[in-house]
Design a protein around this motif. Structure first.
Motif, PDB file in Angstrom:
ATOM      1  N   PRO A 114       0.808  -1.221   0.000  1.00  0.00           N
ATOM      2  CA  PRO A 114       0.000   0.000   0.000  1.00  0.00           C
ATOM      3  C   PRO A 114       0.839   1.269   0.000  1.00  0.00           C
ATOM      4  CG  PRO A 114      -0.015  -1.022   2.173  1.00  0.00           C
ATOM      5  CD  PRO A 114       0.659  -1.994   1.255  1.00  0.00           C
ATOM      6  N   TRP A 115       0.204   2.350  -0.393  1.00  0.00           N
ATOM      7  CA  TRP A 115       0.850   3.653  -0.332  1.00  0.00           C
ATOM      8  C   TRP A 115       1.293   3.939   1.100  1.00  0.00           C
ATOM      9  CZ3 TRP A 115       2.349   6.279  -4.454  1.00  0.00           C
ATOM     10  CH2 TRP A 115       1.713   6.041  -5.686  1.00  0.00           C
ATOM     11  N   HIS A 116       2.525   4.397   1.252  1.00  0.00           N
ATOM     12  CA  HIS A 116       3.026   4.723   2.591  1.00  0.00           C
ATOM     13  C   HIS A 116       4.275   5.588   2.466  1.00  0.00           C
ATOM     14  CE1 HIS A 116       5.607   1.351   1.456  1.00  0.00           C
ATOM     15  NE2 HIS A 116       6.476   1.782   2.366  1.00  0.00           N
ATOM     16  N   GLN A 117       4.690   6.128   3.594  1.00  0.00           N
ATOM     17  CA  GLN A 117       5.955   6.857   3.729  1.00  0.00           C
ATOM     18  C   GLN A 117       6.764   6.136   4.799  1.00  0.00           C
ATOM     19  OE1 GLN A 117       3.320  10.205   4.378  1.00  0.00           O
ATOM     20  NE2 GLN A 117       4.731  11.517   3.209  1.00  0.00           N
ATOM     21  N   ASP A 118       8.009   5.826   4.501  1.00  0.00           N
ATOM     22  CA  ASP A 118       8.827   5.056   5.446  1.00  0.00           C
ATOM     23  C   ASP A 118       8.916   5.739   6.805  1.00  0.00           C
ATOM     24  OD1 ASP A 118       9.255   3.187   3.465  1.00  0.00           O
ATOM     25  OD2 ASP A 118      11.220   3.975   2.895  1.00  0.00           O
ATOM     26  N   PRO A 157       4.230  17.403   5.298  1.00  0.00           N
ATOM     27  CA  PRO A 157       4.213  16.608   6.529  1.00  0.00           C
ATOM     28  C   PRO A 157       3.805  15.160   6.267  1.00  0.00           C
ATOM     29  CG  PRO A 157       3.135  18.729   6.856  1.00  0.00           C
ATOM     30  CD  PRO A 157       3.375  18.600   5.383  1.00  0.00           C
ATOM     31  N   ILE A 158       4.225  14.267   7.158  1.00  0.00           N
ATOM     32  CA  ILE A 158       3.875  12.859   7.043  1.00  0.00           C
ATOM     33  C   ILE A 158       2.365  12.696   7.144  1.00  0.00           C
ATOM     34  CG2 ILE A 158       4.189  10.550   8.021  1.00  0.00           C
ATOM     35  CD1 ILE A 158       6.683  11.754   6.707  1.00  0.00           C
ATOM     36  N   LEU A 159       1.795  11.902   6.252  1.00  0.00           N
ATOM     37  CA  LEU A 159       0.359  11.681   6.213  1.00  0.00           C
ATOM     38  C   LEU A 159      -0.089  10.726   7.324  1.00  0.00           C
ATOM     39  CD1 LEU A 159       0.044  11.176   2.351  1.00  0.00           C
ATOM     40  CD2 LEU A 159      -0.749  13.168   3.643  1.00  0.00           C
ATOM     41  N   PRO A 160      -1.379  10.746   7.696  1.00  0.00           N
ATOM     42  CA  PRO A 160      -1.889   9.754   8.654  1.00  0.00           C
ATOM     43  C   PRO A 160      -1.800   8.346   8.058  1.00  0.00           C
ATOM     44  CG  PRO A 160      -3.426  11.591   8.384  1.00  0.00           C
ATOM     45  CD  PRO A 160      -2.401  11.725   7.304  1.00  0.00           C
ATOM     46  N   ALA A 169       1.591  -4.185   6.667  1.00  0.00           N
ATOM     47  CA  ALA A 169       2.218  -2.907   6.360  1.00  0.00           C
ATOM     48  C   ALA A 169       1.339  -1.737   6.801  1.00  0.00           C
ATOM     49  CB  ALA A 169       2.488  -2.818   4.860  1.00  0.00           C
ATOM     50  N   LEU A 170       1.952  -0.580   6.917  1.00  0.00           N
ATOM     51  CA  LEU A 170       1.203   0.655   7.122  1.00  0.00           C
ATOM     52  C   LEU A 170       0.703   1.168   5.780  1.00  0.00           C
ATOM     53  CD1 LEU A 170       3.513   2.554   9.643  1.00  0.00           C
ATOM     54  CD2 LEU A 170       1.610   0.996  10.140  1.00  0.00           C
ATOM     55  N   LYS A 171      -0.404   1.917   5.819  1.00  0.00           N
ATOM     56  CA  LYS A 171      -0.911   2.484   4.569  1.00  0.00           C
ATOM     57  C   LYS A 171      -1.483   3.874   4.819  1.00  0.00           C
ATOM     58  CE  LYS A 171      -5.695   0.758   4.588  1.00  0.00           C
ATOM     59  NZ  LYS A 171      -6.709   0.016   3.800  1.00  0.00           N
ATOM     60  N   GLY A 195      10.444  10.547   3.581  1.00  0.00           N
ATOM     61  CA  GLY A 195       9.097  11.089   3.485  1.00  0.00           C
ATOM     62  C   GLY A 195       8.453  10.924   2.125  1.00  0.00           C
ATOM     63  N   THR A 196       9.125  10.258   1.191  1.00  0.00           N
ATOM     64  CA  THR A 196       8.598  10.110  -0.166  1.00  0.00           C
ATOM     65  C   THR A 196       7.483   9.061  -0.199  1.00  0.00           C
ATOM     66  OG1 THR A 196      10.742  10.700  -1.112  1.00  0.00           O
ATOM     67  CG2 THR A 196       9.169   9.620  -2.566  1.00  0.00           C
ATOM     68  N   LEU A 197       6.328   9.459  -0.679  1.00  0.00           N
ATOM     69  CA  LEU A 197       5.175   8.565  -0.771  1.00  0.00           C
ATOM     70  C   LEU A 197       5.405   7.561  -1.898  1.00  0.00           C
ATOM     71  CD1 LEU A 197       2.264   8.055   0.268  1.00  0.00           C
ATOM     72  CD2 LEU A 197       1.481   9.686  -1.489  1.00  0.00           C
ATOM     73  N   HIS A 198       5.188   6.264  -1.601  1.00  0.00           N
ATOM     74  CA  HIS A 198       5.430   5.230  -2.605  1.00  0.00           C
ATOM     75  C   HIS A 198       4.566   4.000  -2.360  1.00  0.00           C
ATOM     76  CE1 HIS A 198       8.240   4.445   0.704  1.00  0.00           C
ATOM     77  NE2 HIS A 198       8.303   3.171   0.316  1.00  0.00           N
ATOM     78  N   TYR A 199       4.468   3.167  -3.400  1.00  0.00           N
ATOM     79  CA  TYR A 199       3.726   1.919  -3.302  1.00  0.00           C
ATOM     80  C   TYR A 199       4.137   1.038  -4.467  1.00  0.00           C
ATOM     81  CZ  TYR A 199      -0.162   1.039  -6.693  1.00  0.00           C
ATOM     82  OH  TYR A 199      -0.925   0.666  -7.772  1.00  0.00           O
ATOM     83  N   SER A 200       3.611  -0.188  -4.504  1.00  0.00           N
ATOM     84  CA  SER A 200       3.816  -1.041  -5.675  1.00  0.00           C
ATOM     85  C   SER A 200       2.591  -1.905  -5.904  1.00  0.00           C
ATOM     86  CB  SER A 200       5.067  -1.914  -5.522  1.00  0.00           C
ATOM     87  OG  SER A 200       4.963  -2.762  -4.404  1.00  0.00           O
TER      88      SER A 200
END
Length: 240
Positions: A114-118, A157-160, A169-171, A195-200
């Protein structure tokens, strides 16, 4: 090795592709080592989990944390050495390896990461410099789960985030519409900021999609983490 233009791109866009980080013969070494982890020839059970959060016996997205704790020679091999060299150029001479991990998408599992930021996984630190180097061991492309990034998302800022399934995983919210996909040949890599938003996407092919990831931050921040008991081997939970 890295131009000023590439460094600026990483700072502004939040990610950077680096082709041919390692040679074909090196890829063969990592491929064999990786399979030893997946088939349990190397027992990584204490660091192993399924990021899909499912309760099924078959792992869909295998994550093995800190493989170099079990195979210390990895620290002297090309991925760790070369990715550290690049990370220092991108972020500063005080940058060191924080932790490493393996993430594999099993064949025909078709399960997204899922979409997340490390940074959502980490404690909040005064110096937020951090980067991950995602190295393709197999050809990574859209159908088997290559990485997607949302440019400039690290500047906000980091998303919820919420956690999926059984310790999965977090999403957070994200979309392909304003993002780019990065297809990689074996041995090539992409760096991205914490902080880069990513997913696969999921893996809908008949083969594994294996990646080895090295993660970097300033030594002082690594020391701060360890002083607070954080070594990236335990339970996953939202820290920010």
């Amino acid at each position: 090795m890295i131009s000023e233009e590439q460094k600026l791109f990483f700072e502004q866009e939040g990610y950077l592709v680096f082709e041919n980080l390692i040679s074909k013969s090196d890829v063969d070494y990592y491929s064999n080592m990786y399979n030893s982890f997946l088939d349990n020839s190397i027992d990584a059970s204490r660091y192993r989990s399924d990021l899909s959060g499912g309760d099924e016996k078959k792992e869909k997205i295998t994550q093995i944390m800190v493989p170099s704790k079990l195979v210390p020679e990895l620290l002297q091999k090309p991925i760790h050495q070369k990715s550290l060299e690049i990370a220092k150029i991108l972020m500063g001479d005080d940058i060191e390896l924080d932790f490493d991990m393996l993430i594999n998408k099993a064949p025909n599992t078709n399960t997204i990461t899922p979409w997340h930021q490390d940074a959502a996984y980490w404690i909040d630190m005064p110096d937020k410099r951090a980067a991950s180097c995602w190295v393709a061991i197999d050809h990574a492309y859209r159908e088997n789960g290559c990485m997607w990034y949302t440019p400039k998302s690290h500047l906000s800022p980091i998303l919820p985030h919420v956690q999926i399934g059984n310790k999965g995983a977090l999403k957070c919210e994200g979309t392909e519409e304003n993002s780019v996909f990065i297809e990689l040949q074996p041995g090539s890599c992409v760096f991205h900021q914490g902080g880069t938003l990513h997913y696969s996407r999921g893996n809908s092919t008949d083969n594994n999609r294996r990646a080895l990831i090295t993660n970097f931050r300033p030594k002082a921040m690594i020391d701060l983490e360890r002083a607070q008991g954080v070594d990236h081997t335990g339970e996953r939970e939202v820290k920010n």
